[in-house]
Structure formats: structure tokens, C-alpha cells
Design an enzyme around this catalytic site. Sequence first.
Site, PDB file in Angstrom:
ATOM      1  N   ASP A   9       0.857  -1.188   0.000  1.00  0.00           N
ATOM      2  CA  ASP A   9       0.000   0.000   0.000  1.00  0.00           C
ATOM      3  C   ASP A   9       0.892   1.237   0.000  1.00  0.00           C
ATOM      4  O   ASP A   9       1.645   1.478   0.947  1.00  0.00           O
ATOM      5  CB  ASP A   9      -0.888  -0.020   1.244  1.00  0.00           C
ATOM      6  CG  ASP A   9      -1.934   1.087   1.242  1.00  0.00           C
ATOM      7  OD1 ASP A   9      -1.873   1.959   0.361  1.00  0.00           O
ATOM      8  OD2 ASP A   9      -2.797   1.080   2.133  1.00  0.00           O
ATOM      9  N   ASP A 105      -3.237   2.649  -5.835  1.00  0.00           N
ATOM     10  CA  ASP A 105      -2.116   2.720  -4.885  1.00  0.00           C
ATOM     11  C   ASP A 105      -1.897   1.442  -4.086  1.00  0.00           C
ATOM     12  O   ASP A 105      -1.101   1.426  -3.148  1.00  0.00           O
ATOM     13  CB  ASP A 105      -2.322   3.893  -3.917  1.00  0.00           C
ATOM     14  CG  ASP A 105      -3.645   3.808  -3.164  1.00  0.00           C
ATOM     15  OD1 ASP A 105      -4.498   2.987  -3.539  1.00  0.00           O
ATOM     16  OD2 ASP A 105      -3.820   4.581  -2.207  1.00  0.00           O
ATOM     17  N   GLU A 106      -2.585   0.346  -4.433  1.00  0.00           N
ATOM     18  CA  GLU A 106      -2.446  -0.905  -3.693  1.00  0.00           C
ATOM     19  C   GLU A 106      -2.293  -2.067  -4.669  1.00  0.00           C
ATOM     20  O   GLU A 106      -2.876  -2.052  -5.750  1.00  0.00           O
ATOM     21  CB  GLU A 106      -3.658  -1.162  -2.791  1.00  0.00           C
ATOM     22  CG  GLU A 106      -3.967  -0.045  -1.807  1.00  0.00           C
ATOM     23  CD  GLU A 106      -5.218  -0.347  -0.993  1.00  0.00           C
ATOM     24  OE1 GLU A 106      -5.400  -1.515  -0.588  1.00  0.00           O
ATOM     25  OE2 GLU A 106      -6.016   0.577  -0.770  1.00  0.00           O
TER      26      GLU A 106
END
Length: 413
Positions: A9, A105-106
Amino acid sequence: MDRVIFHCDLNAFYASVELLQYPQFRTAPVAVCGDPSARHGIILAKNEAAKAFGVKTAETIWQARRKCPDLILLPAHHDKYRYYSKLAGEVYTRYTDLVEPFGIDESWLDVTGTLHLFGGDPVALANQLRDVMKQELGLTISVGVSFNKVFAKLGSDYKKPDATTVIWREDVPRIVWPLPVTDLLFVGRASARVLEKAGIRTIGDLAAAPRDQVERLLGKHGGQIHDYATGEDHSPVRPAGEVPPPKSVGNGLTFRRNLVGEEELRAGVYLLAERVALRLRRHQMKCTTVQVALRSPEFKTIQRQKATPAPTNVSRVIAQCVLELMEAAWHPASPLRAMTITAAGLLPEEEAGEQLDLLAPQASARRAKQEKLERAMDQLQDRYGKTIIGYASRQTQAARAIAGDEEKKEEKP
């Protein structure tokens, strides 16, 4: 043998990317926001310093500034975020070809088959990943290490920023089960309220409850989250580039001015319905449920849904469902700030054929004709541009007034 799954993350991603250009603000409270002049004045992301003041994502700028008067606001640059997300993905693929993005974003990484190439120690590899990300991109990540995707994600959320958290099977009772049930993937506030009435407040409570009881409370979703709580999630990490079909497709608009009156509301509905239907056809999917979310200038949101008369990817059918919902839920004289239309209960087109309705054969034939028409329009627009052809409803004064607004697209895997 258990798998070894990472969930990586990127910490405070939007804010961290912006701060690469403004290193002098790195220790100051910073938030990335939408454009206030376009009525998108909400907080999109914040750094740890702003978080310490209680600044939250999705709250309005004035609410955030009331908590933190010295908050530094930076505009969003979505092209930058896509660029750095791509770079991060390229780093991940050095370690495994099983990389599954979960938003911008992960990402999940399955390193079970490649761990021996990097020394065989999962924690050491996770720490190496964090170091590489800092050195090459200037960004930090939190990494969850576990034996399945759900607990790996929970691990990356457990300690932030720039941390590694390991959750093996023997760690679950100590780390996972005392956490509130809302910390579990896909357990939202509505589900949590239902579970709380049954005395289920923690992930451990959920794991201890009989599976059939949770299914009675929440249906099929209840059985799924019960499996998550007990560690029985066996879903694979999909290879890089393999994107699963969405389970829902939604488009939303925050209008540049409030819509008032039946003509403007209909224009907004048809505009969004056309975009949703087009994307359904692009995915070769049809929906069985239509949802609408309506937001007032006071940020009060009303949500309604209904089943479609048959599986569909036709804008006219979707729009009619929304108009019927709005007729019962929204007065035309009430100003409307924003609207989101979502097509849910998706089926592949080949599995969503419509049987002739013996009680209303004309309606079935009309829907088939509309679908054929909209597919023909798709082909013309693909070849000659979006303005070459369209419904006359697009040309009304109300439709032209809102057609240029920025839209929010949502696809839920």
C-alpha cells in the site's frame, strides 16, 4: 504449504507524489484537494501530519481547515498518480509475475513461487521492497505479509506508514480477531450495523459465529466475509495485466450548478445513463439492477435501487429505472448537486439473453430494437467521433448546460 502473499500500500499516495515537488512541506500538514471553483472542493488525500489534526479524506475543504487552519492545499494531478502507480507496478513485477492491482495505490503480490530467488525470507523481502520504493521513487509503502489476500491487506493497514506487518496462521487470534469487524475487507457500515445487532462486533466474533447464521443475516455476502474472518479465503492473485470483469459500473457527476426542475433532472439522468450503458457494452456485460445516489447542496445523500425489467445495457432502460426511482424519492423543485448512476448485478452478454415476455411482447421487442440502435451508434461514434450522432435529448438547453462537466467513473471488481 501456505502461500506467501504481500499486500503493498503506497502511503498517502496522492499527497506523497505531490510532495516530491514540494519537499519543503514534507513535515507540514498537507492535503490534496479537488478544484473548489468547479465545486469539487473535497479532500482527496492527506499526509500523516494532516491526519494528526483529524483531517479526513472526502470531507470538505472548509471542514478540514476548521480542524487545521495551517493546512497546505495542493491541487490534484491524476496523470502523475497514474505514472507513479505504473512505476510501482514495474518494481513489483521484478519479484513475481503474479501482481494484482487493487486501486491505483495498492497491489497484491504472490511470491510463493519466487521467494527462494530472493533468499527465502518473506520479511526480508518485504523490507527490501520498501527500501527499493524509497530509493527509486521517493515513496513509502506499508507491506502486509500473510497466507491469503484478505489478511495481507489487513496487515498493510495495521501499521502505517512505511512498515511491514506479518500475519501467519498462529498470529490470527492475537492480531486479527480483536479488531473491529469493519477492519475486514468488504465489511461496510451497513453490514456492520446488521452484525452488531446480532452481537458481532469484532472479527473474532464473526469467525466464532456459525456460518449459516451470518448468511441468514447478510445473504451470500455474509458467507464470504465469514470465510474471510476464519482465514478461509483462497482467492488467487491474478497475473499482471489480467483484469477481472467488474461487478458494477457507475458514473457520477457533481454539476457545475444545481439542477432544478424536471427538464434538467431528466437531462442529467440521460447523460449519465448513456455513459453507463456504453461502458457496459464495452465490457460486453448487462445489468440486472440499477442504483442511483442523489446528493443535495447540503451534502445529504439519498440512495435507491431497483431491478431492471430484463438484463440490459440500453441507456433508455437504465434511465427509465432511475426516473422511476427519482419520482418516489426526489421532488423536481429540490436542487440537486450531484448524481451517480450504477449498474449492478452484472452478467456476461452471452448469459443474459432475454426471453420473450408473453404478457408484454412489444416491450421485449422494443428493448431489443433499442439495443441494436445503440450498438450502431457506438460504431459510428468510434469511427467518426462522439458528436457525429446522439439522442435528441442531448441537444436540449439543459443537457448542453451540464454535458461538459467532469465525471467520476467507478468499476468495482
